[in-house]
Design a protein around this motif. Structure first.
Motif, mmCIF file in Angstrom:
data_model
loop_
_atom_site.group_PDB
_atom_site.id
_atom_site.type_symbol
_atom_site.label_atom_id
_atom_site.label_comp_id
_atom_site.label_asym_id
_atom_site.label_seq_id
_atom_site.Cartn_x
_atom_site.Cartn_y
_atom_site.Cartn_z
ATOM 1 N N THR A 163 0.721 -0.951 -0.268
ATOM 2 C CA THR A 163 -0.187 -0.061 -0.184
ATOM 3 C C THR A 163 0.592 1.283 0.208
ATOM 4 O O THR A 163 2.191 1.133 0.337
ATOM 5 N N SER A 202 -1.350 -0.989 -3.996
ATOM 6 C CA SER A 202 -3.005 -1.998 -3.537
ATOM 7 C C SER A 202 -3.587 -0.792 -3.042
ATOM 8 O O SER A 202 -2.733 -0.400 -2.333
ATOM 9 N N GLY A 203 -4.919 -1.059 -2.512
ATOM 10 C CA GLY A 203 -5.247 -0.282 -1.230
ATOM 11 C C GLY A 203 -5.623 0.527 -1.753
ATOM 12 O O GLY A 203 -5.855 0.934 -2.781
ATOM 13 N N GLN A 204 -6.158 2.069 -0.998
ATOM 14 C CA GLN A 204 -6.783 2.481 -0.969
ATOM 15 C C GLN A 204 -5.788 4.024 -1.340
ATOM 16 O O GLN A 204 -4.535 3.745 -0.531
ATOM 17 N N SER A 240 -5.851 8.800 2.882
ATOM 18 C CA SER A 240 -5.849 10.592 2.974
ATOM 19 C C SER A 240 -4.756 11.254 3.550
ATOM 20 O O SER A 240 -5.063 12.810 3.519
ATOM 21 N N LEU A 294 -4.602 0.618 -7.339
ATOM 22 C CA LEU A 294 -4.661 1.256 -6.735
ATOM 23 C C LEU A 294 -6.806 0.892 -6.307
ATOM 24 O O LEU A 294 -7.483 1.323 -7.465
ATOM 25 N N THR A 295 -7.577 1.129 -5.220
ATOM 26 C CA THR A 295 -9.111 1.364 -5.587
ATOM 27 C C THR A 295 -9.556 2.553 -4.511
ATOM 28 O O THR A 295 -9.032 2.668 -3.953
ATOM 29 N N GLY A 296 -11.156 2.158 -4.636
ATOM 30 C CA GLY A 296 -11.837 3.172 -3.447
ATOM 31 C C GLY A 296 -11.849 4.581 -4.569
ATOM 32 O O GLY A 296 -12.014 4.622 -5.774
ATOM 33 N N SER A 297 -12.133 5.781 -3.690
ATOM 34 C CA SER A 297 -12.563 6.637 -4.553
ATOM 35 C C SER A 297 -11.744 8.013 -3.856
ATOM 36 O O SER A 297 -10.310 7.072 -3.249
ATOM 37 N N PRO A 353 -9.890 10.225 -2.094
ATOM 38 C CA PRO A 353 -10.185 10.863 -0.502
ATOM 39 C C PRO A 353 -10.386 12.390 -0.647
ATOM 40 O O PRO A 353 -9.852 12.935 -1.122
ATOM 41 N N ASN A 412 -6.209 3.070 -13.071
ATOM 42 C CA ASN A 412 -6.085 1.944 -11.449
ATOM 43 C C ASN A 412 -7.020 1.024 -11.312
ATOM 44 O O ASN A 412 -7.852 0.641 -13.125
ATOM 45 N N LEU A 437 -9.648 2.714 -9.175
ATOM 46 C CA LEU A 437 -10.563 3.228 -8.535
ATOM 47 C C LEU A 437 -12.060 3.324 -9.249
ATOM 48 O O LEU A 437 -12.128 2.940 -10.565
#
Length: 360
Positions: free
Chosen positions: A206, A228-230, A233, A251-254, A256, A273, A275
């Motif tokens: 990460t 990887s991971g988010q 923030s 990378l994943t998620g949105s 921050p 990614n 995302l």
């Protein structure tokens, strides 16, 4: 006698738990001490410690096979050795503040003695074939202002005078696979860093939250790795950033919301990614310094607001392809008078091209 005196002042300081090699040993540290002890014409203004460390570095990293070895191991001041620079200002003894050996056929793991040169502001070893990972000992070089560990970059053209505080390491292009591993948390100790570039090095894991402590950072490039991971923030604390490039990772998620603090950004790239940033474009309209904006394949949704192009008048490159953008292109597109590349294919955009595009 001189050999053993030097062992007390240098060897025991650097290696308190090691046994001094026998006089006449072929071990690199012994050879460096022996050379220091026998130099009758050595420049007396040099730091004996720096001369010893540089000698061990040369011997340990097969200096005899370097492309340019000018001055190394000679009795001349170490400040004249190829790629070695010292602090200006008449310090006595002068401090070794820079090593620039880019594209010089270095293909051996970094000597640990390198990290005892604690006054380094610049370390440029890019475009070599140095194997291994970014070492945790990097945390010892707290005066560094720039850290680049990258695959294929143009070598520095200057070697014997100081530039900005910097560290450049890396391998040559196709050999990037030799350098891998996680980003060490010890990077948080390098509080003077302005540039951190770990590009195409197959870095895994990460993105460490500790990077948020590097509040002097102006450029953060972690592109083309295996992160990887988010997105943490904590990156929102880097309010001096002008470049953020996290593209081509996993990378994943949105995004921050803290990243909205980075309104000095000139380059923002998080493309390619995994995302799902959603309807984020309206939130970025106040990034008025943007010149390069790349969110291709980032799960962008919603329409492109009129206000974004109204505010992004410095934009030269925009890439939003392969997203879920809807609606029509705003007529404010005509305000992008600096645009060089505009890519929005494979979305759900409707309508025709605004006639204002003729203002480009």
């Amino acid at each position: 006698e001189t050999y053993h005196n030097l062992s007390s002042s240098i060897f025991k300081e650097l290696y308190p738990n090691d046994t001094l090699p026998e006089l006449g040993s072929c071990e690199n540290r012994s050879l460096a001490l022996l050379g220091l002890a026998s130099e009758e014409t050595a420049n007396q203004e040099d730091s004996q410690l720096d001369r010893y460390l540089l000698t061990v570095i040369y011997l340990s990293m097969s200096g005899h096979s370097w492309i340019n070895q000018t001055g190394w191991l000679s009795a001349d001041s170490v400040c004249t050795w190829h790629g070695v620079s010292c602090t200006p200002g008449g310090l006595s003894p002068p401090e070794v503040a820079g090593i620039s050996l880019g594209a010089n056929n270095l293909n051996i793991s970094l000597a640990t003695e390198l990290f005892s040169l604690v006054n380094l502001r610049e370390l440029d070893l890019q475009d070599n074939l140095i194997p291994g990972t970014l070492p945790t000992l990097i945390g010892e070089l707290t005066k560094l202002g720039e850290l680049q560990w990258e695959a294929a970059r143009k070598a520095s053209s200057s070697v014997n005078h100081m530039h900005a505080e910097s560290l450049r390491l890396g391998t040559g292009g196709e050999q990037a696979k030799l350098v891998s591993g996680r980003i060490p948390t010890e990077l948080a100790l390098l509080t003077r860093l302005k540039i951190l570039e770990l590009h195409a090095m197959q870095v895994v894991g990460t993105c460490p939250t500790e990077i948020g402590a590097l509040t002097q950072l102006e450029q953060l490039v972690l592109a083309q790795n295996r992160l990887s991971g988010q997105i943490p923030s904590e990156l929102g604390k880097l309010i001096n950033l002008v470049q953020l490039d996290l593209s081509y990772n996993f990378l994943t998620g949105s995004l921050p919301p803290e990243l909205l603090n980075l309104n000095r950004l000139q380059i923002l790239s998080v493309s390619n990614n995994e995302l799902k940033v959603g309807n984020v474009l309206p939130e970025l309209r106040n990034f008025t310094d943007l010149q390069i904006f790349n969110m291709a394949q980032s799960g962008v949704s919603g329409s492109i607001p009129y206000a974004n192009f109204e505010q992004w008048t410095l934009l030269t490159r925009l890439d939003l392809n392969e997203n879920d953008i809807t609606g029509t292109l705003p007529t404010s597109i005509g305000l992008l008078t600096s645009i060089v590349s505009f890519n929005v294919p494979e979305n759900k955009i409707t309508g025709t091209l605004p006639t204002e595009i003729g203002m480009w």
